[in-house]
Design a protein around this motif. Structure first.
Motif, PDB file in Angstrom:
ATOM      1  N   ARG A  88       0.827  -1.200   0.000  1.00  0.00           N
ATOM      2  CA  ARG A  88       0.000   0.000   0.000  1.00  0.00           C
ATOM      3  C   ARG A  88       0.864   1.253   0.000  1.00  0.00           C
ATOM      4  O   ARG A  88       1.985   1.265   0.512  1.00  0.00           O
ATOM      5  CB  ARG A  88      -0.897   0.003   1.242  1.00  0.00           C
ATOM      6  CG  ARG A  88      -1.918  -1.121   1.274  1.00  0.00           C
ATOM      7  CD  ARG A  88      -2.813  -1.076   0.062  1.00  0.00           C
ATOM      8  NE  ARG A  88      -4.158  -1.482   0.402  1.00  0.00           N
ATOM      9  CZ  ARG A  88      -5.202  -1.319  -0.385  1.00  0.00           C
ATOM     10  NH1 ARG A  88      -5.044  -0.740  -1.562  1.00  0.00           N
ATOM     11  NH2 ARG A  88      -6.395  -1.724  -0.042  1.00  0.00           N
ATOM     12  N   ARG A  89       0.316   2.334  -0.565  1.00  0.00           N
ATOM     13  CA  ARG A  89       1.043   3.596  -0.537  1.00  0.00           C
ATOM     14  C   ARG A  89       1.327   3.980   0.910  1.00  0.00           C
ATOM     15  O   ARG A  89       0.428   3.947   1.750  1.00  0.00           O
ATOM     16  CB  ARG A  89       0.222   4.688  -1.230  1.00  0.00           C
ATOM     17  CG  ARG A  89       0.528   4.794  -2.707  1.00  0.00           C
ATOM     18  CD  ARG A  89      -0.299   5.872  -3.385  1.00  0.00           C
ATOM     19  NE  ARG A  89      -1.686   5.462  -3.516  1.00  0.00           N
ATOM     20  CZ  ARG A  89      -2.105   4.623  -4.457  1.00  0.00           C
ATOM     21  NH1 ARG A  89      -1.268   4.110  -5.312  1.00  0.00           N
ATOM     22  NH2 ARG A  89      -3.379   4.293  -4.548  1.00  0.00           N
ATOM     23  N   PRO A  90       2.584   4.331   1.198  1.00  0.00           N
ATOM     24  CA  PRO A  90       2.942   4.603   2.596  1.00  0.00           C
ATOM     25  C   PRO A  90       2.383   5.932   3.076  1.00  0.00           C
ATOM     26  O   PRO A  90       2.058   6.815   2.288  1.00  0.00           O
ATOM     27  CB  PRO A  90       4.474   4.644   2.560  1.00  0.00           C
ATOM     28  CG  PRO A  90       4.793   5.084   1.156  1.00  0.00           C
ATOM     29  CD  PRO A  90       3.726   4.475   0.281  1.00  0.00           C
ATOM     30  N   ALA A  91       2.287   6.037   4.402  1.00  0.00           N
ATOM     31  CA  ALA A  91       1.895   7.310   5.003  1.00  0.00           C
ATOM     32  C   ALA A  91       2.994   8.339   4.746  1.00  0.00           C
ATOM     33  O   ALA A  91       4.164   8.001   4.560  1.00  0.00           O
ATOM     34  CB  ALA A  91       1.675   7.128   6.500  1.00  0.00           C
ATOM     35  N   ARG A  92       2.593   9.605   4.698  1.00  0.00           N
ATOM     36  CA  ARG A  92       3.562  10.686   4.489  1.00  0.00           C
ATOM     37  C   ARG A  92       3.634  11.556   5.737  1.00  0.00           C
ATOM     38  O   ARG A  92       2.677  11.640   6.515  1.00  0.00           O
ATOM     39  CB  ARG A  92       3.151  11.553   3.302  1.00  0.00           C
ATOM     40  CG  ARG A  92       3.181  10.826   1.967  1.00  0.00           C
ATOM     41  CD  ARG A  92       2.839  11.781   0.853  1.00  0.00           C
ATOM     42  NE  ARG A  92       2.521  11.071  -0.384  1.00  0.00           N
ATOM     43  CZ  ARG A  92       1.929  11.624  -1.420  1.00  0.00           C
ATOM     44  NH1 ARG A  92       1.568  12.900  -1.379  1.00  0.00           N
ATOM     45  NH2 ARG A  92       1.667  10.918  -2.515  1.00  0.00           N
ATOM     46  N   THR A 105      -5.379  13.308  17.687  1.00  0.00           N
ATOM     47  CA  THR A 105      -6.161  12.410  18.534  1.00  0.00           C
ATOM     48  C   THR A 105      -5.664  10.977  18.381  1.00  0.00           C
ATOM     49  O   THR A 105      -5.596  10.217  19.336  1.00  0.00           O
ATOM     50  CB  THR A 105      -7.651  12.487  18.149  1.00  0.00           C
ATOM     51  OG1 THR A 105      -8.066  13.854  18.187  1.00  0.00           O
ATOM     52  CG2 THR A 105      -8.506  11.651  19.082  1.00  0.00           C
ATOM     53  N   ARG A 106      -5.319  10.617  17.160  1.00  0.00           N
ATOM     54  CA  ARG A 106      -4.795   9.280  16.854  1.00  0.00           C
ATOM     55  C   ARG A 106      -4.167   9.324  15.469  1.00  0.00           C
ATOM     56  O   ARG A 106      -4.264  10.326  14.759  1.00  0.00           O
ATOM     57  CB  ARG A 106      -5.909   8.227  16.883  1.00  0.00           C
ATOM     58  CG  ARG A 106      -7.058   8.525  15.932  1.00  0.00           C
ATOM     59  CD  ARG A 106      -8.159   7.479  16.043  1.00  0.00           C
ATOM     60  NE  ARG A 106      -9.321   7.842  15.250  1.00  0.00           N
ATOM     61  CZ  ARG A 106     -10.349   8.543  15.697  1.00  0.00           C
ATOM     62  NH1 ARG A 106     -10.359   8.970  16.960  1.00  0.00           N
ATOM     63  NH2 ARG A 106     -11.381   8.825  14.921  1.00  0.00           N
ATOM     64  N   LEU A 107      -3.545   8.218  15.099  1.00  0.00           N
ATOM     65  CA  LEU A 107      -2.957   8.089  13.765  1.00  0.00           C
ATOM     66  C   LEU A 107      -3.835   7.169  12.932  1.00  0.00           C
ATOM     67  O   LEU A 107      -4.197   6.065  13.367  1.00  0.00           O
ATOM     68  CB  LEU A 107      -1.533   7.530  13.862  1.00  0.00           C
ATOM     69  CG  LEU A 107      -0.519   8.411  14.598  1.00  0.00           C
ATOM     70  CD1 LEU A 107       0.847   7.727  14.616  1.00  0.00           C
ATOM     71  CD2 LEU A 107      -0.408   9.790  13.955  1.00  0.00           C
ATOM     72  N   GLY A 108      -4.177   7.602  11.729  1.00  0.00           N
ATOM     73  CA  GLY A 108      -5.038   6.812  10.861  1.00  0.00           C
ATOM     74  C   GLY A 108      -4.305   5.614  10.276  1.00  0.00           C
ATOM     75  O   GLY A 108      -3.085   5.638  10.090  1.00  0.00           O
ATOM     76  N   LEU A 113      -6.188   5.836   1.351  1.00  0.00           N
ATOM     77  CA  LEU A 113      -7.526   6.277   0.963  1.00  0.00           C
ATOM     78  C   LEU A 113      -7.448   7.424  -0.036  1.00  0.00           C
ATOM     79  O   LEU A 113      -6.677   8.366   0.126  1.00  0.00           O
ATOM     80  CB  LEU A 113      -8.311   6.734   2.197  1.00  0.00           C
ATOM     81  CG  LEU A 113      -9.761   7.161   1.944  1.00  0.00           C
ATOM     82  CD1 LEU A 113     -10.630   5.944   1.614  1.00  0.00           C
ATOM     83  CD2 LEU A 113     -10.327   7.908   3.143  1.00  0.00           C
ATOM     84  N   GLU A 114      -8.264   7.337  -1.092  1.00  0.00           N
ATOM     85  CA  GLU A 114      -8.356   8.392  -2.095  1.00  0.00           C
ATOM     86  C   GLU A 114      -9.823   8.692  -2.382  1.00  0.00           C
ATOM     87  O   GLU A 114     -10.680   7.815  -2.202  1.00  0.00           O
ATOM     88  CB  GLU A 114      -7.644   7.970  -3.383  1.00  0.00           C
ATOM     89  CG  GLU A 114      -6.138   7.828  -3.225  1.00  0.00           C
ATOM     90  CD  GLU A 114      -5.465   7.302  -4.479  1.00  0.00           C
ATOM     91  OE1 GLU A 114      -4.253   7.526  -4.609  1.00  0.00           O
ATOM     92  OE2 GLU A 114      -6.129   6.656  -5.313  1.00  0.00           O
ATOM     93  N   PRO A 248      -5.461  11.880   4.648  1.00  0.00           N
ATOM     94  CA  PRO A 248      -4.609  10.873   4.009  1.00  0.00           C
ATOM     95  C   PRO A 248      -3.924  11.442   2.760  1.00  0.00           C
ATOM     96  O   PRO A 248      -4.514  12.250   2.056  1.00  0.00           O
ATOM     97  CB  PRO A 248      -5.604   9.768   3.630  1.00  0.00           C
ATOM     98  CG  PRO A 248      -6.953  10.416   3.625  1.00  0.00           C
ATOM     99  CD  PRO A 248      -6.879  11.527   4.624  1.00  0.00           C
ATOM    100  N   PRO A 249      -2.652  11.069   2.524  1.00  0.00           N
ATOM    101  CA  PRO A 249      -1.874  10.011   3.190  1.00  0.00           C
ATOM    102  C   PRO A 249      -1.141  10.440   4.456  1.00  0.00           C
ATOM    103  O   PRO A 249      -0.388   9.657   5.017  1.00  0.00           O
ATOM    104  CB  PRO A 249      -0.880   9.614   2.099  1.00  0.00           C
ATOM    105  CG  PRO A 249      -0.636  10.885   1.360  1.00  0.00           C
ATOM    106  CD  PRO A 249      -1.957  11.601   1.338  1.00  0.00           C
ATOM    107  N   ILE A 250      -1.313  11.685   4.906  1.00  0.00           N
ATOM    108  CA  ILE A 250      -0.768  12.075   6.216  1.00  0.00           C
ATOM    109  C   ILE A 250      -1.656  11.416   7.276  1.00  0.00           C
ATOM    110  O   ILE A 250      -2.880  11.580   7.241  1.00  0.00           O
ATOM    111  CB  ILE A 250      -0.768  13.607   6.374  1.00  0.00           C
ATOM    112  CG1 ILE A 250       0.128  14.242   5.302  1.00  0.00           C
ATOM    113  CG2 ILE A 250      -0.292  14.007   7.763  1.00  0.00           C
ATOM    114  CD1 ILE A 250       0.035  15.756   5.234  1.00  0.00           C
TER     115      ILE A 250
END
Length: 336
Positions: A88-92, A105-108, A113-114, A248-250
């Motif tokens: 999957r495309r990585p988080a940025r 609050t939290r990390l997704g 997701l697009e 997303p993707p942050i």
């Protein structure tokens, strides 16, 4: 008779006949792949793989099921293959210079997701789903629903979409997945429970205003005015107490009016001026966001998608500027 004739020609190697046979299903198959994969780009890749596989395997289509059902079988298995093998495309990381975001609050978990352009939904989600469908077609393309689906194990995900969204019969789904009716029913039970934990029914939440209605237009106009004029108080007044913000993707996610207000204060207080250009994504109001000097070129900074409840905003999702062309939006706006 026309379909039989096209099928005969396609089996003989006529590519035009094959395209004529399958084109009516392209949009709905792409939406199906999008629900399964959560990514517009991955869904397009899966659709192309589906059509190539169908073309190569047309001789094996024995017409025991409809052409549509056969194509859904191929598309579903292409998506399952992608889910098993895809990295999957990585988080940025946070990438807005000069703005320090508050503690999230939290990390997704669904950084890939697009958004899905509403312009491509025509003819795709107005297909009658049948009496067994548990979800409205517009509801089942919403960002919240698609995000919740991504947490399900792949086969449970496939079964839930095929049964509860598209209303295929259990026997049809068992054939699609080379499984049994008992296994399909068991997977569906677990999938429903898993989805309930991630996406509980909003029984106490007011439904959103109808798409394109004056009520929706009023909320949208207030949001645009507040954001473009950097009026934080007016923006916060539009939010529900439990408003949710993601980007997303942050992976940073914010829940609650106070922390979302703090996030927006950082953006609006940074001295940037924004222009918002309306569009629609996932059946929801959306805006291309552009920033720059009032006398110079304004560059695209992202796409906002709003989730509405009653006359308030209960969620805001921001995507990178790279998605703007999917919506027919330019990467920049000319000088005023």
């Amino acid at each position: 008779m026309a379909t039989a004739h096209l099928l005969t020609r396609a089996r003989a190697g006529d590519g035009d006949a094959f395209r004529e046979l399958t084109e009516p299903y392209h949009r709905e198959l792409q939406v199906h792949c999008y629900r399964m994969l959560g990514s517009f780009q991955d869904a397009e890749d899966a659709l192309q793989d589906t059509l190539l596989s169908a073309w190569r395997g047309l001789a094996g289509f024995q017409e025991r099921a409809s052409l549509r059902t056969w194509l859904y079988r191929i598309a579903t298995n292409q998506c399952l293959k992608a889910l098993r093998s895809a990295s999957r495309r990585p988080a940025r990381e946070w990438n807005i210079p000069g703005v320090e975001p508050p503690e999230p609050t939290r990390l997704g978990e669904v950084a890939w997701l697009e958004p899905y352009p509403d312009a491509l939904l025509e003819g795709a989600i107005d297909v009658p789903p049948g009496p067994e469908a548990r979800y409205e077609q517009t509801e089942s393309i919403s960002l919240a629903f698609v995000t919740a689906l991504q947490a399900l194990p792949p086969r449970q995900l496939a079964v839930l979409i095929l049964r509860d969204v598209l209303a295929f019969h259990a026997g049809e789904v068992a054939t699609m997945l080379d499984s049994t009716v008992e296994a399909v029913n068991s997977a569906l039970k677990r999938a429903r429970a898993g989805l309930q934990r991630r996406w509980p029914p909003a029984a106490d939440r007011e439904p959103p205003p109808a798409s394109g209605s004056p009520a929706e237009g009023a909320i949208v106009a207030k949001f645009v005015n507040a954001y473009e004029s950097a009026d934080l108080d007016a923006l916060v007044a539009l939010l529900t107490d439990d408003v949710f913000m993601s980007m997303p993707p942050i992976p940073l996610e914010y829940q609650g009016r106070d922390v979302v207000a703090a996030f927006c204060a950082g953006i609006l207080g940074s001295g940037r001026k924004f222009d918002l250009v309306p569009t629609r994504a996932n059946g929801q109001p959306a805006f291309g966001a552009y920033s720059g000097a009032s006398t110079g070129i304004r560059h695209g900074t992202g796409l906002f998608v709003l989730t509405l409840t009653g006359d308030r905003i209960c969620a805001m999702t921001r995507f990178d500027a790279g998605v703007l062309p999917w919506f027919g939006l330019p990467r920049s706006l000319p000088s005023r």
